[in-house]
Motif scaffolding. Structure first.
Motif, PDB file in Angstrom:
ATOM      1  N   ARG A  20       0.238  -2.283  17.397  1.00  0.00           N
ATOM      2  CA  ARG A  20      -0.528  -3.292  16.649  1.00  0.00           C
ATOM      3  C   ARG A  20      -1.545  -2.634  15.724  1.00  0.00           C
ATOM      4  NH1 ARG A  20      -3.857  -6.522  18.936  1.00  0.00           N
ATOM      5  NH2 ARG A  20      -4.123  -5.428  20.904  1.00  0.00           N
ATOM      6  N   LEU A  21      -2.207  -1.566  16.194  1.00  0.00           N
ATOM      7  CA  LEU A  21      -3.189  -0.861  15.379  1.00  0.00           C
ATOM      8  C   LEU A  21      -2.525  -0.191  14.176  1.00  0.00           C
ATOM      9  CD1 LEU A  21      -6.071   0.184  14.921  1.00  0.00           C
ATOM     10  CD2 LEU A  21      -5.525   2.073  16.474  1.00  0.00           C
ATOM     11  N   MET A  22      -1.402   0.481  14.411  1.00  0.00           N
ATOM     12  CA  MET A  22      -0.701   1.150  13.307  1.00  0.00           C
ATOM     13  C   MET A  22      -0.172   0.139  12.291  1.00  0.00           C
ATOM     14  SD  MET A  22      -1.069   4.332  13.739  1.00  0.00           S
ATOM     15  CE  MET A  22      -2.627   4.009  14.551  1.00  0.00           C
ATOM     16  N   ASN A  23       0.333  -0.999  12.763  1.00  0.00           N
ATOM     17  CA  ASN A  23       0.800  -2.030  11.838  1.00  0.00           C
ATOM     18  C   ASN A  23      -0.342  -2.584  10.999  1.00  0.00           C
ATOM     19  OD1 ASN A  23       3.465  -1.805  12.651  1.00  0.00           O
ATOM     20  ND2 ASN A  23       3.346  -3.487  14.104  1.00  0.00           N
ATOM     21  N   ARG A  24      -1.486  -2.774  11.631  1.00  0.00           N
ATOM     22  CA  ARG A  24      -2.659  -3.248  10.885  1.00  0.00           C
ATOM     23  C   ARG A  24      -3.060  -2.219   9.835  1.00  0.00           C
ATOM     24  NH1 ARG A  24      -7.830  -6.409  12.509  1.00  0.00           N
ATOM     25  NH2 ARG A  24      -9.269  -5.770  10.876  1.00  0.00           N
ATOM     26  N   MET A  25      -3.101  -0.948  10.209  1.00  0.00           N
ATOM     27  CA  MET A  25      -3.477   0.098   9.268  1.00  0.00           C
ATOM     28  C   MET A  25      -2.490   0.149   8.096  1.00  0.00           C
ATOM     29  SD  MET A  25      -4.427   4.150   9.819  1.00  0.00           S
ATOM     30  CE  MET A  25      -3.946   4.036  11.480  1.00  0.00           C
ATOM     31  N   ARG A  26      -1.195   0.078   8.396  1.00  0.00           N
ATOM     32  CA  ARG A  26      -0.182   0.083   7.340  1.00  0.00           C
ATOM     33  C   ARG A  26      -0.394  -1.089   6.385  1.00  0.00           C
ATOM     34  NH1 ARG A  26       4.730  -1.795   9.787  1.00  0.00           N
ATOM     35  NH2 ARG A  26       3.670  -3.749   9.344  1.00  0.00           N
ATOM     36  N   ASP A  27      -0.580  -2.293   6.947  1.00  0.00           N
ATOM     37  CA  ASP A  27      -0.762  -3.475   6.102  1.00  0.00           C
ATOM     38  C   ASP A  27      -2.015  -3.370   5.240  1.00  0.00           C
ATOM     39  OD1 ASP A  27       1.524  -4.432   7.334  1.00  0.00           O
ATOM     40  OD2 ASP A  27       0.466  -5.907   8.579  1.00  0.00           O
ATOM     41  N   MET A  28      -3.102  -2.880   5.817  1.00  0.00           N
ATOM     42  CA  MET A  28      -4.347  -2.736   5.058  1.00  0.00           C
ATOM     43  C   MET A  28      -4.205  -1.673   3.965  1.00  0.00           C
ATOM     44  SD  MET A  28      -6.386  -4.998   6.053  1.00  0.00           S
ATOM     45  CE  MET A  28      -6.897  -6.004   7.415  1.00  0.00           C
ATOM     46  N   GLU A  29      -3.538  -0.574   4.279  1.00  0.00           N
ATOM     47  CA  GLU A  29      -3.333   0.462   3.259  1.00  0.00           C
ATOM     48  C   GLU A  29      -2.459  -0.052   2.123  1.00  0.00           C
ATOM     49  OE1 GLU A  29      -2.488   4.476   3.982  1.00  0.00           O
ATOM     50  OE2 GLU A  29      -3.839   4.632   5.684  1.00  0.00           O
TER      51      GLU A  29
END
Length: 102
Positions: free
Chosen positions: A71-80
């Protein structure tokens, strides 16, 4: 402490943190506790900061379960991706800064 505990450390961005420095390490218990405290604290992620014996805090570990990490990595990807689509130059500058620091 107690039934509505919100974690041991405040200010770890987006996380409820369960801090541990024990002789016997039980990661599964720490993660269950951290995830419960994240809910109580209104944070999206829980993690445990586990100090290594005979080492300084900076040599410890930050631990989360795979579900939380995804979930954290997906959030980071989406924000980037969002930042890159609107401010590509800023994204490249931040990306370069973090790659140099690694």
């Amino acid at each position: 402490m107690g039934a509505r505990d919100i974690g041991d450390i405040d200010g770890y961005y987006l996380h409820a943190v369960e801090a541990k420095a024990e002789k016997t390490i039980t990661l599964s218990d720490y993660i269950v506790q951290a995830n419960r405290e994240a809910i109580h604290a209104g944070q999206p992620f829980g993690c445990a900061v586990v100090k290594r014996r005979m080492k300084g805090t900076a040599d410890g570990y930050v631990v989360r379960d795979v579900r939380t990490d995804v979930r954290l990595m997906n959030r980071m990807r989406d924000m980037e991706e969002a930042l890159k689509s609107v401010y590509a130059d800023l994204w490249h500058d931040i990306d370069a800064k973090h790659r140099e620091a690694a």
